[in-house]
Design an enzyme around this catalytic site. Structure first.
Site, PDB file in Angstrom:
ATOM      1  N   HIS A  22       0.741  -1.161   0.009  1.00  0.00           N
ATOM      2  CA  HIS A  22      -0.113   0.303  -0.201  1.00  0.00           C
ATOM      3  C   HIS A  22       0.774   1.346  -0.156  1.00  0.00           C
ATOM      4  CE1 HIS A  22       0.942  -0.419   4.472  1.00  0.00           C
ATOM      5  NE2 HIS A  22       0.235   0.596   4.505  1.00  0.00           N
ATOM      6  N   HIS A  52       1.298   4.033   2.201  1.00  0.00           N
ATOM      7  CA  HIS A  52       1.767   4.570   3.241  1.00  0.00           C
ATOM      8  C   HIS A  52       3.256   4.561   2.924  1.00  0.00           C
ATOM      9  CE1 HIS A  52      -2.156   4.147   5.803  1.00  0.00           C
ATOM     10  NE2 HIS A  52      -2.002   5.474   5.153  1.00  0.00           N
ATOM     11  N   ASP A  67       6.040   4.371   4.658  1.00  0.00           N
ATOM     12  CA  ASP A  67       6.725   3.554   5.433  1.00  0.00           C
ATOM     13  C   ASP A  67       6.883   2.289   4.624  1.00  0.00           C
ATOM     14  OD1 ASP A  67       4.152   3.167   6.412  1.00  0.00           O
ATOM     15  OD2 ASP A  67       4.830   1.964   8.203  1.00  0.00           O
ATOM     16  N   HIS A  68       6.038   2.239   3.473  1.00  0.00           N
ATOM     17  CA  HIS A  68       5.977   0.754   3.083  1.00  0.00           C
ATOM     18  C   HIS A  68       6.511   1.036   1.423  1.00  0.00           C
ATOM     19  CE1 HIS A  68       3.713  -1.774   5.596  1.00  0.00           C
ATOM     20  NE2 HIS A  68       3.680  -0.469   6.240  1.00  0.00           N
ATOM     21  N   HIS A 118      -7.638  -1.566   6.144  1.00  0.00           N
ATOM     22  CA  HIS A 118      -6.506  -0.401   6.548  1.00  0.00           C
ATOM     23  C   HIS A 118      -6.941   0.748   6.138  1.00  0.00           C
ATOM     24  CE1 HIS A 118      -2.841   1.013   8.226  1.00  0.00           C
ATOM     25  NE2 HIS A 118      -2.285   1.197   6.709  1.00  0.00           N
ATOM     26  N   ASP A 164      -0.359  -3.752   6.215  1.00  0.00           N
ATOM     27  CA  ASP A 164      -0.775  -3.019   7.415  1.00  0.00           C
ATOM     28  C   ASP A 164      -2.475  -3.581   7.590  1.00  0.00           C
ATOM     29  OD1 ASP A 164       1.585  -2.132   7.312  1.00  0.00           O
ATOM     30  OD2 ASP A 164       0.849  -0.044   7.673  1.00  0.00           O
ATOM     31  N   HIS A 192       6.488  -4.734  12.128  1.00  0.00           N
ATOM     32  CA  HIS A 192       5.807  -3.609  12.179  1.00  0.00           C
ATOM     33  C   HIS A 192       5.375  -2.905  13.393  1.00  0.00           C
ATOM     34  CE1 HIS A 192       2.780  -0.430  10.545  1.00  0.00           C
ATOM     35  NE2 HIS A 192       3.514  -0.471   9.355  1.00  0.00           N
TER      36      HIS A 192
HETATM   37 ZN   LIG Z   1      -0.139   1.707   6.569  1.00  0.00          ZN
END
Ligand SMILES: [Zn+2]
Length: 304
Positions: free
Chosen positions: A63, A65, A67-68, A143, A213, A271
């Protein structure tokens, strides 16, 4: 058996810490390397672990976000600067293609290699990759923005031939592929020799499920059922269950409950929120529900 293992490149949520990078994992199956998520710092982790990253041919982004995927353009760019010519296949949400295109345009970068983009969707499970050894299925998570998990599933192998039995009964060589596929051997005099006389069953196909997530989401259970290894996010401990629900993340207890209900062999948690310096309490909380739990820690390799 073919090598099938997972290396943790990043295990932090949201922001990097001095000890942990945001999410990224490297899955090795046979000769192939698959990258799953690509948080900031992924290529540094790959270099530290002496992994030759030009061998990665497929990247899967769960996805958008940051941090990914904030490490993705850096990795794509380094592959280019280091002279890659082989295609790179990137699977992710449709907007990821727009993001990569604008980053490449703005820096006036014309890649030396083909970047093949494949859109994922977070509505229903879908087979997104298949070769002779493995199939990869994306499936929806729960999510704040569209997010998919990924299931890496080995295909059933061929039956193993017993050379002694083949030689004893003088089975013609051209019939061996049929025996490997499960056929009986019919001799020239019409005698039927059952397949089990010549072969052993193939090793059980192995399976890795990546789930990050997500909030607690039982709908994934039928998809990940019986997985040899399940990675499930655990951003928080159980005392922050309300906080977790608000942010569409999971707690240690919730991840362990999913592992238990799905009957997986082993659970890997990760995570982690940056608030946790010591991860041992997270492990203990998960193990109280699902004892076969381990911590995702940078540099650790898990056999599947
Ligand atoms: Zn996320």
């Amino acid at each position: 058996m073919l090598p099938f293992n997972l290396t943790i490149l990043g295990s932090s949520s949201a922001t990097p810490t001095s000890e942990r990078n945001p999410t990224s994992q490297l899955l090795c199956h046979g000769e192939k390397l698959f990258l799953i998520d690509c948080g900031e710092g992924t290529q540094v982790s790959l270099r530290r672990m002496h992994i030759h990253f030009q061998r990665i041919k497929h990247i899967f982004i769960s996805h958008l976000h940051g941090d990914h995927f904030f490490g993705l353009i850096g990795l794509i760019s380094s592959m280019h600067l280091l002279g890659r010519t082989k295609p790179l296949y990137v699977f992710g949400p449709p907007q990821l293609k727009e993001i990569l295109d604008i980053q490449l345009q703005a820096s006036q970068t014309t890649l030396l290699y083909p970047l093949e983009f494949r859109s994922t969707q977070a509505e229903k499970p879908e087979m997104i990759f298949e070769d002779e050894l493995l199939s990869i299925i994306s499936f929806p998570m729960l999510h704040r923005i569209p997010t998919t998990g990924f299931l890496f599933k080995e295909k059933p192998g061929e039956r193993k031939i017993s050379k002694e039995a083949i030689e004893l009964l003088k089975v013609p060589v051209h019939l061996i592929p049929k025996l490997k596929a499960g056929a009986d051997y019919v001799a020239t005099d019409g005698t039927v020799h059952p397949n089990e006389m010549f072969t052993q069953p193939p090793p059980k196909p192995r399976c890795y499920a990546f789930c990050s997530d997500t909030a607690y989401f039982e709908e994934i259970i039928p998809i990940i059922k019986g997985a040899d290894l399940l990675y499930h996010e655990t951003t928080f401990m159980n005392n922050r269950i309300v906080n977790a629900a608000e942010k569409f993340h999971s707690t240690t207890g919730q991840a362990a409950t999913i592992a238990l209900k799905a009957g997986v062999k082993k659970l890997l948690i990760g995570h982690y929120s940056a608030r946790y310096d010591n991860l041992q309490p997270l492990l203990e909380e998960a193990c109280s529900i699902f004892p076969e739990t381990e911590l995702a820690i940078e540099g650790k390799v898990f056999e599947i």
